[in-house]
Design an enzyme around this catalytic site. Structure first.
Site, PDB file in Angstrom:
ATOM      1  N   SER A 146      38.317  16.811   4.483  1.00 33.27           N
ATOM      2  CA  SER A 146      37.075  17.757   5.277  1.00 33.27           C
ATOM      3  C   SER A 146      37.705  19.459   4.535  1.00 33.27           C
ATOM      4  O   SER A 146      38.442  19.557   3.674  1.00 33.27           O
ATOM      5  CB  SER A 146      37.763  18.613   7.025  1.00 33.27           C
ATOM      6  OG  SER A 146      37.353  19.652   7.278  1.00 33.27           O
ATOM      7  N   TYR A 159      44.532  18.718  13.499  1.00 34.08           N
ATOM      8  CA  TYR A 159      43.249  18.284  13.169  1.00 34.08           C
ATOM      9  C   TYR A 159      43.068  18.594  11.388  1.00 34.08           C
ATOM     10  O   TYR A 159      43.660  18.144  10.607  1.00 34.08           O
ATOM     11  CB  TYR A 159      42.223  18.635  13.720  1.00 34.08           C
ATOM     12  CG  TYR A 159      40.484  19.282  12.354  1.00 34.08           C
ATOM     13  CD1 TYR A 159      39.970  17.760  12.833  1.00 34.08           C
ATOM     14  CD2 TYR A 159      40.541  19.291  11.506  1.00 34.08           C
ATOM     15  CE1 TYR A 159      38.940  17.319  12.261  1.00 34.08           C
ATOM     16  CE2 TYR A 159      39.431  19.248  10.971  1.00 34.08           C
ATOM     17  CZ  TYR A 159      38.373  17.752  11.030  1.00 34.08           C
ATOM     18  OH  TYR A 159      37.338  17.950  10.324  1.00 34.08           O
TER      19      TYR A 159
END
Length: 286
Positions: A146, A159
């Site tokens: 990401s 995360y």
């Protein structure tokens, strides 16, 4: 080579294929003429997407699979090779979010992020890569990191940590495939999406005790990003095109994500400590 030339006629296995960027990748893979195997814990979502793709004349199949379970992922690999043939593209995409101060994060929520976002990628590599290495012909492995994999963001530490881990895993895996002499036909690539339309924030974990307001404020801020997030199909097209060009870092928004990468590099070179600042980079995937 262009994306259609590279991927046409091959089998694509996509975890977390029921929604978000996973569904976008599945739809675009179908446009390129691939046989798509959708794997997800959401049986209804992948069944609906399978019906959509098949109704449009494509070839898609759905398999309920929890990437936290290594045996389930192994069975997914065995079924793919047995029923559909060599896998041309493996996309380790399944991922979950978590909001809140790290010290408020419930243990099950932490474990969920680690098990899905990190171990799920490992299970996919372990189940599929030996078969891909042993099969002649080109193959691709995409691991979903990401923009969060090159950023530091408060109130999303589990995360962000997981996406840094996936990026490092993928970089090391590329070297290992090269060291083993297989890089001429198995291409390992790291996917770094920026903000892409998905439901990952709605389904993200929060906190039960401690500063619940801070966790939900961060969720709200991330939900606001959806108004300007990239369409999943457009993101998928960009990724397939870059993969066919042979790039290692696949970026949904090259300028936007690339700026975050450059900032991360400069921070490490200058050895500056992390600092709070107005939000510039919003980690979002799927």
């Amino acid at each position: 080579m262009d994306a259609r030339e590279a991927f046409f006629g091959g089998v694509a296995v996509i975890t977390g294929g029921g929604a978000g960027i996973g569904a976008g990748l599945a739809r675009h893979a179908n446009r390129l003429g691939m046989i798509v195997l959708l794997a997800d814990v959401d049986a209804a979502a992948i069944a609906a997407l399978r019906e959509e793709i098949c109704a449009a004349g494509g070839s898609a199949h759905d398999v309920v699979c929890d990437v936290r379970d290594p045996e389930a992922v192994q069975q997914l690999a065995e079924r793919a090779y047995r029923d559909f043939g060599p896998v041309r593209l493996l996309v380790n995409n399944a991922g979950v979010e978590q909001f809140g101060y790290l010290w408020d994060t419930p243990l099950p929520n932490w474990q969920r992020v680690v098990d899905v976002n990190i171990s799920g990628v490992f299970h996919g590599v372990r189940a599929f890569l030996p078969k891909m290495l042993a099969t002649p012909g080109p193959a691709w492995v995409w691991n979903l990191s990401s923009i969060g994999g090159v950023a530091t963001v408060p109130l999303q530490a589990p995360y962000i940590m997981s996406k840094h881990a996936v990026l490092a895993l993928t970089e090391c895996l590329r070297l290992e495939v090269q060291l083993a002499g297989h890089d001429n036909h198995v291409h390992v690539q790291a996917v770094l999406p920026g903000a892409v339309v998905s439901n990952i924030f709605e389904s993200a974990g929060g906190v039960d005790d401690g500063d619940v307001a801070a966790a939900e404020s961060q969720r709200s801020a991330m939900l606001d990003i959806k108004a300007d997030a990239m369409d999943a199909m457009a993101a998928a097209e960009a990724l397939f095109d870059q993969a066919a060009e042979g790039r290692f870092y696949l970026l949904t928004q090259p300028e936007y994500v690339g700026s975050a990468m450059a900032e991360r590099a400069e921070t490490l070179v200058s050895q500056r400590p992390p600092a709070l600042r107005p939000r510039r980079f919003d980690p979002a995937e799927q």
